[in-house]
Design an enzyme around this catalytic site. Structure first.
Site, short mmCIF file in Angstrom:
data_model
loop_
_atom_site.label_atom_id
_atom_site.label_comp_id
_atom_site.label_asym_id
_atom_site.label_seq_id
_atom_site.Cartn_x
_atom_site.Cartn_y
_atom_site.Cartn_z
N HIS A 27 0.89 -1.26 0.14
CA HIS A 27 0.16 -0.13 -0.12
C HIS A 27 0.97 1.27 -0.22
O HIS A 27 1.80 1.35 0.80
CB HIS A 27 -1.23 -0.05 1.23
CG HIS A 27 -2.05 0.97 1.34
ND1 HIS A 27 -2.08 2.50 1.09
CD2 HIS A 27 -3.42 0.71 0.95
CE1 HIS A 27 -2.96 2.98 1.05
NE2 HIS A 27 -4.01 1.98 0.93
N ARG A 74 -6.29 10.13 -0.02
CA ARG A 74 -6.19 10.78 -1.16
C ARG A 74 -7.34 11.06 -2.21
O ARG A 74 -7.53 11.92 -2.85
CB ARG A 74 -5.05 9.86 -2.05
CG ARG A 74 -3.68 10.04 -1.62
CD ARG A 74 -2.67 9.04 -2.10
NE ARG A 74 -2.81 7.63 -1.75
CZ ARG A 74 -3.12 6.35 -2.44
NH1 ARG A 74 -2.91 6.45 -3.80
NH2 ARG A 74 -3.25 5.28 -1.79
#
Ligand SMILES: Cc1cc2nc3c(=O)[nH]c(=O)nc-3n(C[C@H](O)[C@H](O)[C@H](O)COP(=O)(O)OP(=O)(O)OC[C@H]3O[C@@H](n4cnc5c(N)ncnc54)[C@H](O)[C@@H]3O)c2cc1C
Length: 533
Positions: free
Chosen positions: A319, A339
């Site tokens: 990740h 994000r």
């Protein structure tokens, strides 16, 4: 530990470029550039971290060295273990107490089977419990399973098994309705509509969430439901250490270990569903991990020893945004939702250097390149490379209070260390997150071994070489449910023959032939963090 004076100085650089970055989106990468980036920087392509497995049906295929060592481990018991008097009998034995195991248990019970769910730790000690961001499903008029299908296949670099993807996206709206009907409280607008967000690699907003603790909310509801139904027994702290075959080569139960007494015992079953999750705790190439302590790849070991085929185990998901500072939470997840809501990855000069929502492998590789090749990363006081994730942008884009509302658990996590992510950027670096591959299954979760079904992160094929955010919680529920239904049906049809562990004899012989000395006993069950000095 709060930010040091030096890091606070560097934050000023990020703040200085923020107003100009606010209106800008970094362009997404063309396909060829992505491939080149992956080849150079993604851990899957680092040859020194991989080796070929030397025995069994996956022989000759690459996988991380740490996983190959465990796959080629010696069993806990030998072939002469007494199987004459099982400790208990059940129709469907489910191994694993996460989302896939719980979903399978519910559907097997609903379809008439007597179910026993055994799990290594407490029921719910699982990656499912830790999932934050959300679960994907195309359930709005402007979306469709076909569009979802294209996103999944594109994210997986067109390597996914198409029938599994079809099952995933077609069952997705059913799963959301099912979870809601059981009591999962998804985020909704004041008029009662589902709030849905983007995730990396998705072309349309279809991420359903419960704030930033979606997995805990789903696990809470599934676990309560399992506990409240008749005909499902739950046995905690009893990991499976071996599968038992019958004289026709079909799986007919498992050897379990009582963690407290270390006694082994035989659980006889007509069908076994493996739902043991992933393997992040094997810390491939020394990466930290987001995974819970029990994620040691046990299901892969068990299934492989009885001859099941594997797929895509040379590809793991790192990740992009694991916490890089403070050290106490190194590797813990900073959900992609951050994000998704507008926080930009920024280098030491305050520059955006990558589109924030590239597929995870591409995004992670871009972070590694920024630190290792371009030398534009931040170095934390303990020497950990990192890039900034400019979280204060979220409130600037969506209005004050958005971060606190959408990411309460994460805000609290950083606040414990006097880091205020509402007003200060945070430091992140890739962390080992997910096992893209696993045991090969068909759309009904059957493996190449009769009587053995697999669901959830232990399985391989649905995500191909890369999973998109929100598709794993979905995978767990879709294929957990399918495994439960298939298992109940098979249990009605099957009458297992005489149990045997003869396959362990040939396994041990094969290990002797390649000179494996027995240093690793697998499944390893719990990672060894003891000091080695
Ligand atoms: C921090 C984090 C955040 C995530 N966020 C998201 C997200 O937002 N959206 C998304 O889609 N996915 C997310 N994921 C991925 C997703 O949560 C997991 O892939 C998924 O929940 C795995 O479910 P599972 O049931 O297959 O395995 P798990 O939930 O890990 O359950 C496995 C179970 O098997 C048990 N077990 C293991 N070995 C044995 C054994 N030998 N015998 C008996 N029991 C055993 C374990 O103790 C555990 O109970 C996240 C993962 C993590 C770690």
């Amino acid at each position: 530990m709060t930010y040091t004076a030096e890091l606070l100085e560097q934050i000023k650089v990020v703040e200085a470029t923020r107003p100009q970055r606010l209106g800008q989106t970094f362009p997404a990468m063309p396909l060829e550039e992505r491939q080149e980036l992956l080849r150079k920087f993604h851990p899957d392509y680092i040859e020194s971290g991989m080796r070929e497995v030397r025995i069994g049906s996956y022989k000759g295929n690459r996988m991380p060295i740490e996983l190959a060592d465990v796959i080629e481990g010696r069993p806990h018991i030998d072939a002469h273990f007494d199987l004459s008097d099982p400790d208990f009998e059940t129709d469907v034995l489910i191994v694993g107490g996460g989302g896939a195991g719980a979903s399978a248990a519910l559907m097997a019970q609903e379809n008439g089977a007597k179910v026993t769910l055994v799990t290594k730790l407490r029921f719910g000690d699982a990656n499912t419990m830790m999932a934050q961001g959300g679960i994907q499903a195309a359930d709005r008029p402007e979306d469709s399973p076909a569009t979802h299908y294209l996103d999944v296949i594109g994210g997986g670099h067109f390597t996914n098994f198409p029938d599994l993807v079809e099952a995933l996206v077609k069952d997705a709206p059913i799963v959301i309705a099912w979870l809601e009907s059981l009591g999962v409280m998804f985020d909704k607008t004041p008029d009662g509509m589902m709030m849905e967000e983007h995730g990396g690699g998705t072309s349309i907003k279809r991420m359903h969430s419960a704030r930033d603790y979606t997995g805990a909310e789903i696990m809470r509801v599934l676990r309560d439901e399992v506990r409240n139904r008749p005909n499902i027994d739950v046995i905690e702290f009893c990991p499976a250490v071996e599968l038992v075959l019958d004289d026709r080569g079909a799986v007919c139960g498992a050897i379990l270990m009582n963690f407290e007494t270390e006694r082994y015992f035989y659980a006889r079953a007509k069908v076994v569903v493996l739902a043991t999750g992933g393997s992040g705790r094997l810390h491939y190439q020394g990466f930290p991990t987001t995974n819970h302590y029990g994620a040691t790849g046990d299901g892969l070991v068990l299934a492989y020893r009885v001859g099941a085929e594997l797929a895509f185990l040379d590809t793991m998901q790192y990740h992009p945004t694991g916490a890089a500072f403070p050290e106490q939470i190194l590797g813990q997840l900073v959900t992609e939702k951050v994000r998704g809501l507008g926080a930009q990855p920024v280098n030491v000069k305050g520059e955006q250097f990558v589109y924030p929502l590239e597929p995870r492998d591409v995004e992670a590789a871009a972070f590694i390149r920024e630190c290792k090749e371009r030398n534009l990363g931040v170095v934390t006081p303990s020497g950990q490379p990192a890039v900034w994730l400019d979280t204060p942008m979220i409130d600037l884009i969506h209005g004050a209070g958005t971060i606190e509302k959408a990411l309460p658990a994460m805000v609290r996590q950083f606040k414990r260390f006097n880091i205020d992510m509402v007003n200060q950027p945070i430091l992140v670096y890739p962390t080992l997150h997910y096992q893209n591959g696993g045991v090969k299954i068909d759309a009904n979760c059957q493996t190449t071994v009769p009587g053995l079904l697999v669901a959830g992160e232990t399985s391989g094929g649905v995500h191909g070489r890369n999973r998109l955010m929100g598709n794993s919680l979905l995978d767990v529920c879709v294929f957990g449910r399918r495994a439960g239904m298939t298992a109940a049906q098979l249990a009605k049809e099957r009458q297992p023959g005489k149990p045997t562990l003869a396959h362990l004899e040939s396994w041990n012989r094969a290990l002797d032939e390649i000179g494996v000395n027995g240093a690793v006993r697998s499944p390893i069950l719990i990672p060894n963090y003891a000091r080695r000095d």
